[in-house]
Design a protein around this motif. Structure first.
Motif, PDB file in Angstrom:
ATOM      1  N   LEU A 280      13.271   2.237 -11.276  1.00 14.04           N
ATOM      2  CA  LEU A 280      11.860   2.227 -11.644  1.00 14.04           C
ATOM      3  C   LEU A 280      10.995   1.958 -10.421  1.00 14.04           C
ATOM      4  N   ARG A 281      10.206   2.943 -10.046  1.00 16.50           N
ATOM      5  CA  ARG A 281       9.245   2.737  -8.972  1.00 16.50           C
ATOM      6  C   ARG A 281       8.032   1.995  -9.533  1.00 16.50           C
ATOM      7  N   PRO A 282       7.429   1.098  -8.765  1.00 14.74           N
ATOM      8  CA  PRO A 282       6.215   0.429  -9.225  1.00 14.74           C
ATOM      9  C   PRO A 282       4.971   1.237  -8.865  1.00 14.74           C
ATOM     10  N   GLY A 283       4.391   1.908  -9.853  1.00 11.75           N
ATOM     11  CA  GLY A 283       3.215   2.731  -9.617  1.00 11.75           C
ATOM     12  C   GLY A 283       1.918   1.976  -9.856  1.00 11.75           C
ATOM     13  N   THR A 284       0.837   2.453  -9.255  1.00  7.42           N
ATOM     14  CA  THR A 284      -0.495   1.881  -9.455  1.00  7.42           C
ATOM     15  C   THR A 284      -1.473   3.008  -9.789  1.00  7.42           C
ATOM     16  N   PRO A 285      -2.691   2.684 -10.260  1.00  2.00           N
ATOM     17  CA  PRO A 285      -3.638   3.742 -10.643  1.00  2.00           C
ATOM     18  C   PRO A 285      -3.980   4.721  -9.532  1.00  2.00           C
ATOM     19  N   ASP A 286      -3.986   4.261  -8.274  1.00  7.36           N
ATOM     20  CA  ASP A 286      -4.307   5.171  -7.169  1.00  7.36           C
ATOM     21  C   ASP A 286      -3.109   5.468  -6.276  1.00  7.36           C
ATOM     22  N   ASP A 287      -1.915   5.106  -6.742  1.00  8.87           N
ATOM     23  CA  ASP A 287      -0.657   5.323  -6.009  1.00  8.87           C
ATOM     24  C   ASP A 287      -0.568   4.547  -4.705  1.00  8.87           C
ATOM     25  N   VAL A 299       0.521 -10.970  -3.608  1.00  5.75           N
ATOM     26  CA  VAL A 299       1.201  -9.834  -4.218  1.00  5.75           C
ATOM     27  C   VAL A 299       1.672  -8.878  -3.133  1.00  5.75           C
ATOM     28  N   ALA A 300       2.905  -8.446  -3.261  1.00  7.76           N
ATOM     29  CA  ALA A 300       3.468  -7.418  -2.381  1.00  7.76           C
ATOM     30  C   ALA A 300       4.184  -6.443  -3.296  1.00  7.76           C
ATOM     31  N   GLY A 301       3.463  -5.488  -3.842  1.00  6.96           N
ATOM     32  CA  GLY A 301       4.051  -4.603  -4.850  1.00  6.96           C
ATOM     33  C   GLY A 301       3.297  -3.297  -4.971  1.00  6.96           C
ATOM     34  N   GLY A 302       3.667  -2.536  -5.992  1.00  4.52           N
ATOM     35  CA  GLY A 302       3.000  -1.268  -6.257  1.00  4.52           C
ATOM     36  C   GLY A 302       3.236  -0.212  -5.196  1.00  4.52           C
ATOM     37  N   HIS A 303       4.390  -0.248  -4.527  1.00  2.41           N
ATOM     38  CA  HIS A 303       4.633   0.674  -3.413  1.00  2.41           C
ATOM     39  C   HIS A 303       5.048   2.076  -3.860  1.00  2.41           C
ATOM     40  N   TYR A 304       5.232   2.258  -5.160  1.00  3.56           N
ATOM     41  CA  TYR A 304       5.549   3.556  -5.752  1.00  3.56           C
ATOM     42  C   TYR A 304       6.738   4.200  -5.033  1.00  3.56           C
ATOM     43  N   ARG A 305       6.569   5.349  -4.399  1.00  2.39           N
ATOM     44  CA  ARG A 305       7.689   6.054  -3.772  1.00  2.39           C
ATOM     45  C   ARG A 305       7.874   5.685  -2.297  1.00  2.39           C
ATOM     46  N   ASN A 306       7.164   4.649  -1.839  1.00  3.05           N
ATOM     47  CA  ASN A 306       7.143   4.354  -0.409  1.00  3.05           C
ATOM     48  C   ASN A 306       7.580   2.935  -0.070  1.00  3.05           C
ATOM     49  N   GLY A 307       8.340   2.305  -0.951  1.00  3.52           N
ATOM     50  CA  GLY A 307       8.747   0.932  -0.701  1.00  3.52           C
ATOM     51  C   GLY A 307       9.601   0.759   0.539  1.00  3.52           C
ATOM     52  N   ILE A 308      10.513   1.684   0.776  1.00  6.60           N
ATOM     53  CA  ILE A 308      11.368   1.571   1.955  1.00  6.60           C
ATOM     54  C   ILE A 308      10.531   1.794   3.220  1.00  6.60           C
ATOM     55  N   LEU A 309       9.743   2.833   3.218  1.00  9.18           N
ATOM     56  CA  LEU A 309       8.891   3.133   4.367  1.00  9.18           C
ATOM     57  C   LEU A 309       7.974   1.965   4.702  1.00  9.18           C
ATOM     58  N   LEU A 310       7.366   1.359   3.695  1.00  9.47           N
ATOM     59  CA  LEU A 310       6.330   0.348   3.921  1.00  9.47           C
ATOM     60  C   LEU A 310       6.862  -1.073   4.045  1.00  9.47           C
ATOM     61  N   PHE A 334      -5.707  -2.009   0.762  1.00 15.71           N
ATOM     62  CA  PHE A 334      -4.756  -2.144  -0.337  1.00 15.71           C
ATOM     63  C   PHE A 334      -4.740  -3.550  -0.932  1.00 15.71           C
ATOM     64  N   ASP A 335      -5.861  -4.249  -0.743  1.00 15.58           N
ATOM     65  CA  ASP A 335      -6.074  -5.539  -1.389  1.00 15.58           C
ATOM     66  C   ASP A 335      -5.988  -5.341  -2.906  1.00 15.58           C
ATOM     67  N   PRO A 336      -5.183  -6.138  -3.603  1.00 13.83           N
ATOM     68  CA  PRO A 336      -5.070  -5.972  -5.065  1.00 13.83           C
ATOM     69  C   PRO A 336      -6.392  -6.107  -5.801  1.00 13.83           C
ATOM     70  N   ARG A 337      -7.350  -6.802  -5.189  1.00 15.24           N
ATOM     71  CA  ARG A 337      -8.632  -7.026  -5.860  1.00 15.24           C
ATOM     72  C   ARG A 337      -9.532  -5.805  -5.839  1.00 15.24           C
ATOM     73  N   ARG A 338      -9.037  -4.694  -5.293  1.00 15.96           N
ATOM     74  CA  ARG A 338      -9.838  -3.470  -5.325  1.00 15.96           C
ATOM     75  C   ARG A 338     -10.007  -2.918  -6.733  1.00 15.96           C
ATOM     76  N   PHE A 339      -9.141  -3.333  -7.641  1.00 12.60           N
ATOM     77  CA  PHE A 339      -9.247  -2.889  -9.019  1.00 12.60           C
ATOM     78  C   PHE A 339     -10.071  -3.896  -9.817  1.00 12.60           C
ATOM     79  N   ASP A 340     -10.923  -3.399 -10.642  1.00 14.66           N
ATOM     80  CA  ASP A 340     -11.748  -4.268 -11.493  1.00 14.66           C
ATOM     81  C   ASP A 340     -10.898  -4.702 -12.687  1.00 14.66           C
ATOM     82  N   LEU A 341     -10.308  -5.872 -12.545  1.00 13.28           N
ATOM     83  CA  LEU A 341      -9.412  -6.354 -13.577  1.00 13.28           C
ATOM     84  C   LEU A 341     -10.127  -7.269 -14.554  1.00 13.28           C
TER      85      LEU A 341
END
Length: 341
Positions: A280-287, A299-310, A334-341
């Motif tokens: 399971l890749r961890p996806g986010t609304p803007d990838d 938080v260190a997450g939401g890397h989707y398909r680029n976890g190894i690279l990043l 890529f600050d997590p607070r960019r999303f209006d939660l």
């Protein structure tokens, strides 16, 4: 009562690399993994290190981390003796309709030039984009090196069921206090621990085969990649599926990947399938990844398909934030607070 400078929740490549860099800053850390290190998306990943040149903010982050990978791999090998399989082998993105993808940042080659580089590609390939700076690494070997370095810092079967800014609680009731808590639990971060965090699971299946290598470079076609390794293993991936938290490898996905791989590199048909696995890749609304402060946590997450690279740049960012320093500037968008939660 146990107390640490940082408790890192999640023992994939991001959590392990962050713990290593934090320890190098003199911090006392623990890594809490509910199963075994690297058992999630890290173990399924093919380890392709190919930065996407778009969008610009992500490209800056990806290229920065790609620049860090050679020294990151060299350091791991020097300290553990583990060869992570890092190699700058390059990629060849095939075109079967003659379309030139200008977004890849490489050099367009005509069909005969492609076949001069990789004689085993399909006869009806009409050209492709060669990206010589792309690289690969074996994520499972990286995990082996990191766990060797970290030793008993990593706790297996440590299932975190509650967390807050001052520590975590394990399933057995143990409370672990920490000055900071780092959430690096991949796709599971939002399901069980931080339900408002915008991370969703995206299933991906990969295959591992053995036999004569069908190419010398990473061969790509649409969403497919064929990754030949010097070890004699060839990795094929990867599907993109909306399947919730299901991690079952299916025959349907296996046949789809094999069919696509044979279409691009016919010699794949001669290889022996030794493993089909899904994660399971961890996806986010803007990838884009989530790297930074969020509701009292790091938080260190939401890397989707680029976890190894990043992994290298994320680990540097986490370690810097833990000691009160500025993280790499490429992580700012890529600050997590960019999303209006």
């Amino acid at each position: 009562m146990e107390r640490y400078d940082a408790a890192i929740v999640g023992g994939g490549i991001i959590g392990l690399a962050s713990a290593w860099r934090a320890m190098q800053r003199g911090l006392r850390v623990c890594v809490l993994e509910r199963e075994r290190p690297g058992c999630g998306a890290t173990s399924v990943a093919a380890g392709v290190l190919a930065p996407d040149p778009e969008p610009p903010a992500f490209a800056a982050l990806a290229y920065r981390s790609a620049e860090l990978w050679p020294s990151f791999a060299d350091e791991l090998r020097a300290e553990t003796g583990v060869d992570t399989g890092y190699t700058r082998c390059g990629s060849l993105f095939l075109s079967f309709d003659g379309t030139r993808d200008e977004m890849l940042g490489g050099e367009w080659l005509e069909a005969d030039e492609c076949r001069a580089l990789e004689p085993g590609i399909a006869a009806d390939c009409l050209g492709g984009v060669h990206v010589p700076q792309d690289a690969q690494v074996d994520p499972r070997r990286v995990v082996a090196a990191l766990t060797t370095l970290l030793g008993d810092v990593v706790r297996v079967n440590a299932d975190v069921v509650e967390l807050d800014s001052g520590g975590v609680v394990l399933a057995d009731g143990t409370r672990i206090d920490a000055e900071r808590v780092v959430l690096a639990a991949g796709a599971w971060s939002s399901r069980r621990l931080a339900k408002r965090l915008p991370i969703v699971p995206v299933k991906g299946q990969t295959l591992r085969l053995r036999g004569p290598l069908p190419a010398t470079r990473i061969i790509c076609a649409e969403h497919l990649f064929v990754v030949p390794r010097a070890s004699g293993e060839t990795v094929i991936g990867a599907t993109i599926e909306d399947a919730g938290f299901d991690t079952t490898a299916t025959e349907e996905a296996t046949e789809l990947l094999l069919g696509q791989a044979r279409r691009a590199v016919p010699a794949v048909d001669e290889l022996e399938l030794v493993e089909a696995v899904a994660g399971l890749r961890p996806g986010t609304p803007d990838d884009g990844p989530l790297i930074g402060e969020w509701e009292g946590l790091l938080v260190a997450g939401g890397h989707y398909r680029n976890g190894i690279l990043l992994a290298p740049v994320t680990a540097d960012a986490v370690a810097a934030l833990l000691v009160g320093e500025e993280p790499p500037p490429e992580t700012a968008p890529f600050d997590p607070r960019r999303f209006d939660l």
